[in-house]
Design a protein around this motif. Structure first.
Motif, mmCIF file in Angstrom:
data_model
loop_
_atom_site.group_PDB
_atom_site.id
_atom_site.type_symbol
_atom_site.label_atom_id
_atom_site.label_comp_id
_atom_site.label_asym_id
_atom_site.label_seq_id
_atom_site.Cartn_x
_atom_site.Cartn_y
_atom_site.Cartn_z
ATOM 1 N N SER A 21 34.080 37.918 42.890
ATOM 2 C CA SER A 21 34.859 39.163 42.909
ATOM 3 C C SER A 21 35.369 39.504 41.520
ATOM 4 O O SER A 21 35.309 40.657 41.077
ATOM 5 N N GLU B 137 32.567 40.770 39.229
ATOM 6 C CA GLU B 137 32.232 42.182 39.467
ATOM 7 C C GLU B 137 33.258 43.102 38.829
ATOM 8 O O GLU B 137 32.910 44.064 38.131
ATOM 9 N N ASN C 184 40.292 38.721 45.931
ATOM 10 C CA ASN C 184 39.305 39.149 46.922
ATOM 11 C C ASN C 184 39.728 40.435 47.620
ATOM 12 O O ASN C 184 38.901 41.318 47.877
ATOM 13 N N LEU D 158 39.125 43.402 45.304
ATOM 14 C CA LEU D 158 37.738 43.855 45.263
ATOM 15 C C LEU D 158 37.440 44.784 46.441
ATOM 16 O O LEU D 158 36.816 45.836 46.275
ATOM 17 N N ARG E 32 36.111 48.671 46.307
ATOM 18 C CA ARG E 32 34.877 49.094 46.973
ATOM 19 C C ARG E 32 35.150 50.203 47.986
ATOM 20 O O ARG E 32 34.410 51.189 48.068
ATOM 21 N N VAL F 255 29.118 41.757 43.995
ATOM 22 C CA VAL F 255 29.253 40.556 44.823
ATOM 23 C C VAL F 255 28.209 40.585 45.936
ATOM 24 O O VAL F 255 28.104 41.573 46.663
ATOM 25 N N TYR G 153 28.579 41.425 50.468
ATOM 26 C CA TYR G 153 29.828 42.156 50.669
ATOM 27 C C TYR G 153 29.806 42.803 52.062
ATOM 28 O O TYR G 153 28.770 43.309 52.488
ATOM 29 N N PRO H 82 34.163 38.358 50.071
ATOM 30 C CA PRO H 82 35.602 38.418 49.771
ATOM 31 C C PRO H 82 36.473 38.172 50.997
ATOM 32 O O PRO H 82 37.577 37.628 50.859
#
Length: 734
Positions: free
Chosen positions: A59, A62, A354, A357, A361, A374, A377, A381
């Motif tokens: 995470s 990214e 986590n 992230l 997203r 990641v 996904y 996470p």
């Protein structure tokens, strides 16, 4: 003009910094502590910890490729979750990294004492001062020093593993599971901090050349290498030293070297231990000093911490402060008592990474464009978050209290320093607001389109005036298109001493007047009206019973109406609590002169029923519809833009001319006063918000509504489709 940090750290420097940050107290100190929880299972604990760190490493890799800025963990959590959790993570991670660096120095000196008779704390302080000076000289020099340290250290550790392997007794691993899964899990939580250095790369991302390639490769490569190294080293230690002897050692790796490699091996391990622990402290100063640097640039810390030296190109003030904190910790913090505390906060921060992230997203932020993503996904996470919080439960009371104390101190700093200065919000809040706004718009559209199936009951107390009934019936008709049921019932109160069957057979002059005028009023409406009378010893309870028996969706009553004599407060409020339906209390002004209907709210999206009522009455009377919304001066630009977009979509759903008016929250009462006239109807919901926020003059919006000359309508929705939690989230997000 703000200065940037020079990008001069390559892949080799990055991997060296990460490995050097991990291979320290995690392997030279913690095995002796973790053995007490897991016995020989400490080998599995190190392997499991490496696996559980992987989601956070992915995470962070990214997010680092999307935002290669100094600050790492703080930057990602602050951008995703907002300044409050950004402050918590920034201050907490900075402190914990400084703390771990100090512990590494204090923990490394006992290895040096095996060869030289030296005082532990003075030597640790001297080493800290030297490392602070090295970091001030520049990141390039730091990276080169780190490469040299790690190279020598790994050669020595490699010799230890290769030379000690043949001496391992396989029988030592027979009790791997003697302490059970719980013991291994507890040991995993304790040694988790050993892998914290893997994400330190992100905290210096602004100084990494080619970050899109170097950062993920550096993180994943160093994590895989270090996990394997840990497992091999611990396997040798457990295989050559009895567990009871290992559990009491302050220099476990040196003890294992003495049993397998002799004096020369001990000297090599001592050299490796000192280099490893010094490199941990060095990497800790390098990365932790970037947290106050990044926080300062974002307004979460005083501006002096973002000052970059003209001579050295490094944040001297931030590095000096970090060094000062390390010196204090070396002087006053016992080593063994804080191992779980260090791991506990690292576990918490990694779990938040986590979550951050997922926030990025799901927010679809336009400027979030990572070059590395990641895999698997969102399960990766989610797995990291859940296992992180599970590990926290194994850390013990002292560690949990300590972590809570750090969080509390960070919150105090946020409230006292950050909140008055910073109005930004995180991507998650923006995403949640957008999602909740869309859900509210969908419910509003369904409410406007699905009103054909509703049932409306106009409830009147005995002796209600013709004007009141006329207004309530007109509103009821507006809410009752084809297919709806509109009923009007007069509820007569009968004394307890009088039988109901007798009272039901006697019609008073008020009863006859009710029937005559209802016939006349119904004739002027476009919908059929059912009407009748009910006698009861307790009319308020009778209203609630009628709601259930008739499957009523909306109950219309007059504001201030009294259905039965009581000393227990507002009659309408008691009916609301008993009736299982939405309730609208109307200030019975004539509707034919209305020019504007204003929907007032304080926070959160507009109640769909409120919009339906305003739209229906505006359609019936030809009045314009206005949405009045208060804004806080601290609301961010992003929040204002989302609120404007929400209102634009909301106005498009209505059938009449509409407009929106934004006012300062402190000016809401004045805006209501200015709007107040007999040609305006204010539709509101007294859910606490109108009375809780006072204007600069000390008047609340609720008092302004009650004191005005205008008509008003109070809408009370019985339940929120998403429950109390949904209503709370809406008010929090908006």
């Amino acid at each position: 003009m703000a200065k940037d940090l020079e990008r001069d750290l390559g892949l080799l420097s990055v991997v060296a910094i990460s490995i050097g940050a991990m291979v320290g107290s995690g392997i030279f100190i913690l095995p002796a502590l973790a053995v007490k929880d897991a016995g020989a299972g400490v080998i599995a604990a190190y392997l499991l910890a490496g696996v559980l760190v992987l989601p956070a490493a992915l995470s962070k890799a990214e997010m680092a490729t999307a935002m290669p800025e100094a600050g790492g963990t703080y930057v990602y959590i602050e951008r995703s979750m907002g300044p409050l959790l950004g402050t918590v993570s920034g201050l907490g991670t900075w402190f914990s990294l400084s703390f771990k660096g100090a512990l590494a120095l204090v923990g490394g000196v006992p290895y040096l004492v095996l060869l030289f008779d030296l005082p532990i704390r003075p030597v640790a302080i001297a080493l800290a001062v030297v490392l602070v000076l090295v970091n001030i000289l520049g990141a390039e020099q730091t990276g080169r020093l780190q490469i040299g340290i790690v190279a020598v250290m790994l050669v020595a550790i490699g010799w230890f593993v290769a030379g000690g392997g043949p001496a391992v007794d396989p029988a030592s691993y027979g009790g791997m599971w003697d302490y059970g899964v719980e013991g291994i899990f507890a040991a995993t939580g304790l040694v988790f901090v050993s892998f914290a250095g893997v994400t330190k790369i992100a905290s210096i991302a602004e100084e990494v050349e080619d970050p899109d390639r170097v950062i993920p490769l550096g993180m994943l490569g160093s994590l895989a290498f270090t996990t394997l190294l840990y497992v091999l080293v611990v396997a040798v230690v457990v295989g050559v030293i009895p567990l009871d002897q290992l559990a009491g050692s302050t220099t476990p790796i040196a003890d294992a070297a003495a049993a397998t490699l002799g004096t020369t091996g001990v000297a090599a391990v001592v050299l490796a231990a000192i280099l490893a622990l010094v490199s941990t402290a060095n990497a800790g100063i390098l990365s932790s000093s970037r947290y106050p640097f990044a926080m300062s640039r974002d307004g979460l810390a005083p501006g002096l911490f973002s000052t970059v030296s003209d001579r050295f190109g490094t944040p001297v003030t931030a590095i000096t402060l970090t060094g000062g904190v390390m010196l204090l910790l070396i002087l006053f913090v016992p080593i063994l008592e804080i191992a779980k505390l260090a791991s506990a906060f690292k576990i918490l921060v990694f779990a938040l990474i986590n979550v951050a992230l997922i926030g990025f997203r799901e927010s679809d932020a336009p400027d979030y464009d990572p070059s590395f993503e990641v895999p698997l996904y969102p399960w990766t996470p989610i797995f990291g978050t859940l296992t992180g919080f599970a590990l926290l439960t194994q850390m013990g009371l002292i560690a949990m209290v300590g972590a809570v104390g750090i969080v509390a101190a960070s919150v105090v700093w946020y409230l006292g320093y950050v909140r008055p200065r910073v109005t930004r919000e995180g991507a998650i809040k923006g995403s949640v607001r957008r999602s909740l706004g869309d859900r509210a718009l969908d419910r509003t559209e369904e409410t406007l389109d699905g009103s054909a199936e509703s049932s409306v009951l106009v409830a009147l107390p005995e002796g209600a005036s013709r004007e009141s009934e006329a207004t309530l019936l007109e509103i009821g008709a507006a809410l009752s298109p084809d297919g709806s049921r509109l009923s009007v019932v007069q509820f007569d109160e009968v004394p307890d001493q009088q039988p109901l069957d007798y009272a039901s057979g006697v019609q008073s002059s008020d009863d006859l007047e009710f029937e005559r005028r209802t016939d006349a009023l119904s004739a002027d409406l476009d919908v059929p009206v059912e009407y009748g009378e009910l006698v009861s010893h307790h009319p308020e309870r009778a209203v609630a019973n009628a709601v259930d028996e008739r499957a009523v969706d909306i109950l219309l009553v007059e504001q201030g109406a009294t259905f039965e004599d009581s000393l227990l407060g507002d009659s309408i409020e008691r009916i609301r609590k008993q009736a299982d339906c939405d309730t609208i209390a109307v200030d019975a002004h004539p509707l034919d002169a209305l020019e504007t209907i204003t929907l007032v709210t304080t926070r959160g999206p507009y109640d769909p029923l409120k919009v339906r009522v305003g739209n229906a009455v505006a359609t019936e009377t030809g009045a314009a519809l206005r949405f009045l919304y208060p804004l806080d001066e601290r609301q961010s630009t992003e929040e204002r833009a989302q609120l404007e977009a929400y209102h634009d979509d909301l106005l498009d759903l209505c059938d009449v001319p509409t407009e929106r008016t934004f006012v300062d929250r402190n000016d809401l009462s004045a805006a209501i006063d200015a709007a107040g006239s007999d040609r305006e109807l204010l539709v509101h919901a007294n859910n606490g918000g109108l009375s809780a926020r006072a204007s600069d003059e000390g008047r609340t919006a609720q008092s302004a509504i009650e004191d005005g000359d205008h008509a008003s309508m109070e809408v009370h929705t019985k339940t929120h489709p998403d429950g109390v939690v949904g209503r709370f989230l809406e008010r929090l997000a908006f």
